[in-house]
Scaffold this active site. Structure first.
Site, PDB file in Angstrom:
ATOM      1  N   ALA A  42     -25.876  17.231 -10.180  1.00  0.00           N
ATOM      2  CA  ALA A  42     -25.758  15.695  -9.588  1.00  0.00           C
ATOM      3  C   ALA A  42     -24.491  15.113 -10.157  1.00  0.00           C
ATOM      4  CB  ALA A  42     -27.052  15.123 -10.488  1.00  0.00           C
ATOM      5  N   HIS A  62     -35.438  17.597 -19.487  1.00  0.00           N
ATOM      6  CA  HIS A  62     -35.204  17.779 -18.051  1.00  0.00           C
ATOM      7  C   HIS A  62     -36.218  19.291 -18.134  1.00  0.00           C
ATOM      8  CE1 HIS A  62     -34.147  19.874 -14.300  1.00  0.00           C
ATOM      9  NE2 HIS A  62     -34.254  18.841 -13.443  1.00  0.00           N
ATOM     10  N   GLU A  71     -40.896   2.884  -5.380  1.00  0.00           N
ATOM     11  CA  GLU A  71     -40.489   3.995  -4.891  1.00  0.00           C
ATOM     12  C   GLU A  71     -41.448   4.524  -3.854  1.00  0.00           C
ATOM     13  OE1 GLU A  71     -38.471   7.514  -6.860  1.00  0.00           O
ATOM     14  OE2 GLU A  71     -39.989   8.557  -5.785  1.00  0.00           O
TER      15      GLU A  71
END
Ligand code: FAD
Length: 291
Positions: free
Chosen positions: A122, A147, A17
């Site tokens: 999302a 999360h 990434e």
């Protein structure tokens, strides 16, 4: 190539990434970074974008550079502060740039910015992209430790199932340092009927400023082994770099030998770290992918 094909064909997918440079930075610096990372032959490189969507254009441009270097890009798209028109514009630009793979994200809240009138989660973004009729392969994020806004991992996994069912073909995890969290998470995903490939996110802790940020974010969930490493080498940058690379290498080998669908390396645009880790795990990756 769409990434779901890659996961069908390979036992262990390996990717990096990167983040787009600041608008003031020289483009040549990131071009060199991309060239050096591409030379390590990752399966793909993902490119982040800001939650404000403001550098979605940067993301599309960098993703195009990745593609020109012969590596498949995965472009991040966020929605928390964007309306449908802004997301549509970002998708159209990505499509024009030849990007076939998107990581659909809500994004983290930016103080003072109005929230999207169109997207809350999302999963709303995943449904929107699907409804637009684009042929993008869609990936999404997941969290082995849960999360931070969720009550617990189980509740987060219930929401994850909604997101996957909206049309996600693989998941990338948030970084974690204790593989047991990942293994437990995978079991819970299995119970919840989430059966798309899950790539483990590994971030080598190699710099003092990463350490400070991660320690603040993790709310104390740092394994004792890492705490010892940090306190011993906090003011010794070279030693911290090598110790961080060694820890990440060991973590990755354990993940791969335990059957993870792949590893996504948060390299923070650091080509030295990417090269050292790729050298360390290259043989094992090759062996796994020949089985
Ligand atoms: P969601 O899937 O929407 O989840 C957010 C929260 O809402 C979770 O607590 C979830 O349980 C809950 N939730 C979801 N759906 C429902 C529902 N239907 N009902 C009730 N609750 C629900 N951020 C950036 O700004 N740019 C990036 O490029 C970026 N890249 C990332 C890459 C990876 C691999 C990861 C793991 C994270 C990345 N992030 C990025 C951070 C991410 O945007 C934040 O973690 C954000 O807070 C959540 O995004 P999400 O897409 O996971 O959100």
């Amino acid at each position: 190539m769409i990434l779901s094909k890659l996961f069908q064909n390979k036992k262990a997918v390996y990717s990096f990434e990167i983040f787009p440079p600041k608008p003031t930075a020289e483009l040549s610096a990131v071009q060199n970074t991309i060239r050096e990372l591409s030379a390590l032959s990752p399966d793909y490189i993902s490119v982040t974008c800001s939650a404000g969507g403001s550098n979605n254009a940067g993301t599309a441009g960098i993703a195009k550079l990745v593609k020109e270097c012969g590596v498949e890009p995965l472009a991040h798209v966020t929605c928390l502060h964007s309306d449908k028109a802004a997301v549509e514009a970002a998708l159209a630009e990505l499509s024009r740039n030849g990007v076939q793979n998107i990581l659909a994200l809500r994004g983290d809240r930016i103080e003072g910015r109005p929230l999207s009138p169109d997207f809350r989660y999302a999963s709303d973004l995943v449904s929107f992209i699907r409804a637009q009729g684009y042929a993008f392969d869609i990936a999404a994020a997941c969290y082995p430790e849960g999360h931070p806004e969720s009550e617990n991992v189980r509740e987060d996994i219930r929401n994850l199932k909604i997101k996957v069912d909206a049309g996600v073909s693989h998941l990338n995890t948030q970084l974690f340092f204790d593989n047991e969290d990942f293994f437990r998470f995978m079991e819970l995903c299995g119970v919840a009927g989430i059966d798309v490939p899950v790539q483990a996110g590994v971030m080598p802790l190699v710099k003092k400023n990463h350490v400070d940020r991660i320690v603040a974010l993790s709310g104390g969930k740092i394994p004792a082994k890492i705490s010892r490493m940090i306190s011993r080498f906090y003011d010794k940058p070279e030693a911290l770099m090598e110790a961080g690379i060694a820890y990440a290498t060991e973590q990755i080998i354990d993940l791969l030998t335990s059957g993870a669908a792949g590893v996504h390396l948060y390299v923070m645009n650091n080509t030295y770290v990417a090269r050292k880790i790729t050298e360390n795990i290259g043989y094992i990756l090759g062996e796994l992918n020949q089985q």
